[in-house]
Design a protein around this motif. Structure first.
Motif, PDB file in Angstrom:
ATOM      1  N   ASN A 245       0.807  -1.217   0.000  1.00 27.75           N
ATOM      2  CA  ASN A 245       0.000   0.000   0.000  1.00 27.75           C
ATOM      3  C   ASN A 245       0.846   1.276   0.000  1.00 27.75           C
ATOM      4  O   ASN A 245       0.332   2.374   0.144  1.00 27.75           O
ATOM      5  CB  ASN A 245      -0.953   0.011   1.205  1.00 27.75           C
ATOM      6  CG  ASN A 245      -0.216  -0.080   2.532  1.00 27.75           C
ATOM      7  OD1 ASN A 245       1.013  -0.074   2.599  1.00 27.75           O
ATOM      8  ND2 ASN A 245      -0.985  -0.187   3.616  1.00 27.75           N
ATOM      9  N   GLY A 246       2.176   1.126  -0.153  1.00 27.45           N
ATOM     10  CA  GLY A 246       3.049   2.289  -0.255  1.00 27.45           C
ATOM     11  C   GLY A 246       3.675   2.764   1.038  1.00 27.45           C
ATOM     12  O   GLY A 246       4.517   3.668   1.021  1.00 27.45           O
ATOM     13  N   VAL A 247       3.301   2.188   2.176  1.00 30.73           N
ATOM     14  CA  VAL A 247       3.896   2.575   3.462  1.00 30.73           C
ATOM     15  C   VAL A 247       5.288   1.948   3.575  1.00 30.73           C
ATOM     16  O   VAL A 247       5.503   0.829   3.112  1.00 30.73           O
ATOM     17  CB  VAL A 247       3.014   2.110   4.638  1.00 30.73           C
ATOM     18  CG1 VAL A 247       3.672   2.444   5.971  1.00 30.73           C
ATOM     19  CG2 VAL A 247       1.640   2.762   4.552  1.00 30.73           C
ATOM     20  N   SER A 248       6.226   2.676   4.189  1.00 27.33           N
ATOM     21  CA  SER A 248       7.588   2.168   4.368  1.00 27.33           C
ATOM     22  C   SER A 248       7.933   2.080   5.852  1.00 27.33           C
ATOM     23  O   SER A 248       7.451   2.868   6.661  1.00 27.33           O
ATOM     24  CB  SER A 248       8.594   3.083   3.677  1.00 27.33           C
ATOM     25  OG  SER A 248       8.398   3.082   2.278  1.00 27.33           O
ATOM     26  N   SER A 249       8.784   1.132   6.192  1.00 26.81           N
ATOM     27  CA  SER A 249       9.275   0.994   7.565  1.00 26.81           C
ATOM     28  C   SER A 249      10.746   0.573   7.532  1.00 26.81           C
ATOM     29  O   SER A 249      11.296   0.304   6.462  1.00 26.81           O
ATOM     30  CB  SER A 249       8.451  -0.046   8.340  1.00 26.81           C
ATOM     31  OG  SER A 249       8.718  -1.355   7.859  1.00 26.81           O
ATOM     32  N   ASP A 250      11.367   0.519   8.720  1.00 26.14           N
ATOM     33  CA  ASP A 250      12.734   0.000   8.859  1.00 26.14           C
ATOM     34  C   ASP A 250      13.708   0.655   7.884  1.00 26.14           C
ATOM     35  O   ASP A 250      14.426  -0.015   7.141  1.00 26.14           O
ATOM     36  CB  ASP A 250      12.757  -1.522   8.663  1.00 26.14           C
ATOM     37  CG  ASP A 250      11.849  -2.232   9.649  1.00 26.14           C
ATOM     38  OD1 ASP A 250      11.876  -1.880  10.832  1.00 26.14           O
ATOM     39  OD2 ASP A 250      11.098  -3.126   9.218  1.00 26.14           O
ATOM     40  N   MET A 251      13.757   1.970   7.898  1.00 25.20           N
ATOM     41  CA  MET A 251      14.627   2.692   6.978  1.00 25.20           C
ATOM     42  C   MET A 251      16.058   2.773   7.489  1.00 25.20           C
ATOM     43  O   MET A 251      16.302   2.852   8.692  1.00 25.20           O
ATOM     44  CB  MET A 251      14.097   4.106   6.743  1.00 25.20           C
ATOM     45  CG  MET A 251      12.828   4.159   5.938  1.00 25.20           C
ATOM     46  SD  MET A 251      12.433   5.847   5.482  1.00 25.20           S
ATOM     47  CE  MET A 251      12.190   6.579   7.099  1.00 25.20           C
ATOM     48  N   ARG A 252      16.979   2.793   6.556  1.00 25.06           N
ATOM     49  CA  ARG A 252      18.385   3.040   6.855  1.00 25.06           C
ATOM     50  C   ARG A 252      18.981   3.841   5.710  1.00 25.06           C
ATOM     51  O   ARG A 252      18.831   3.461   4.541  1.00 25.06           O
ATOM     52  CB  ARG A 252      19.165   1.740   7.032  1.00 25.06           C
ATOM     53  CG  ARG A 252      20.622   1.949   7.463  1.00 25.06           C
ATOM     54  CD  ARG A 252      21.312   0.609   7.685  1.00 25.06           C
ATOM     55  NE  ARG A 252      22.641   0.756   8.273  1.00 25.06           N
ATOM     56  CZ  ARG A 252      23.761   0.915   7.565  1.00 25.06           C
ATOM     57  NH1 ARG A 252      23.714   0.952   6.234  1.00 25.06           N
ATOM     58  NH2 ARG A 252      24.923   1.048   8.178  1.00 25.06           N
TER      59      ARG A 252
END
Length: 287
Positions: A245-252
């Motif tokens: 759905n386009g949501v992002s998590s766990d970014m680096r």
């Protein structure tokens, strides 16, 4: 999103999504959920030559709109950094953009503050001369400038649509150029993305609303366009988990000398546009 902006941006193969009539259909099956996400930023790694001792902050990202009316992205990214000499700096990046759903137009605006003082402002308008054609860019800030970009270049939401389409098709790599109006409106990146295997169960650290949404771990290298054809190191690398759905998590984000992490701590879904069409839109989460 290119942090990317984003929020966000070569690969081993060139996706068929990048050329010809396929470009118009790249995101036809993708329905982005309008949402507001908050990420807590922490220092992940600092090399001895980076000059960074401490870094922390917050990023707030908001996506509204749909394919039929276009997408509006707003982001604010604030960090507090302490250098080795003990000096402290507050960095505050504010950006907004509107992009039509077919990847033919992008309006962008950003402001960069350092210690509450405006140090850079960028604004402009980019349009394709024809569907799938070259792009004409008119930069109005910091100074008036005209650019012409090749047809292969993607805009940010178009890039996300293409990458998700590739992921859903089981592709492991995705290669396109990207333009988002960053760095005084003059910057174009070649992006190289590696796409992991589909996960139907989300990690335990994401909000419950994402628990049953398919996702993929993604790593993207952002390269200066290399006319020599030789291998080069990326300007920076961005990795994250992207949901269907386009949501992002766990970014680096790895800048080379140092790297930061962004943990998704708050997520709220916004009202779905009335012009959103199709069964996937009806199933999109509402606030």
């Amino acid at each position: 999103m290119r942090l990317s902006g984003t929020i966000a941006v070569g690969f081993g193969i060139v996706s068929a999504l990048a050329v010809g009539s396929t470009r118009a259909d790249a995101g036809a099956a993708i329905v982005f959920a309008p949402h507001r996400a908050i990420y807590e930023i922490t220092l992940d790694r600092a090399g001895s030559g980076s000059g960074v001792v401490e870094l922390a902050g917050r990023m707030v990202y908001e996506l509204q709109g749909s394919r039929c009316e276009g997408y509006t992205q707003n982001m604010r990214f604030v960090t507090r950094m302490i250098a080795q000499d003990g000096s402290e700096q507050i960095s505050d990046l504010r950006s907004s953009s509107w992009e039509d759903g077919q990847g033919t137009r992008l309006r962008f605006n950003s402001e960069q503050y350092k210690d509450s003082k405006l140090v850079e402002a960028t604004a402009g308008d980019a349009r394709r001369r024809s569907p799938g054609g070259d792009i004409e860019v008119q930069v109005t800030k910091p100074g008036k400038e005209k650019l012409t970009l090749p047809a292969r270049i993607y805009f940010p939401m178009q890039h996300s649509q293409g990458m998700l389409t590739a992921a859903m098709a089981g592709q492991r790599q995705f290669l396109v150029g990207l333009y988002d109006g960053s760095e005084k409106g003059a910057k174009v990146y070649d992006t190289s993305a590696w796409i992991g295997a589909r996960a139907d169960k989300a990690p335990a650290n994401v909000p419950p609303a994402l628990a049953s949404v398919p996702s993929w771990q993604v790593s993207i290298g952002y390269f200066e366009p290399d006319k020599s054809g030789k291998d080069t190191l990326p300007s920076y690398e961005l990795s994250f988990r992207i949901f269907a759905n386009g949501v992002s998590s766990d970014m680096r984000i790895d800048y080379g000398d140092f790297a930061v992490r962004g943990e998704l701590t708050e997520l709220s879904f916004l009202p779905v546009s009335e012009c959103q069409q199709g069964p996937a839109a009806k199933a999109a989460p509402r606030r």
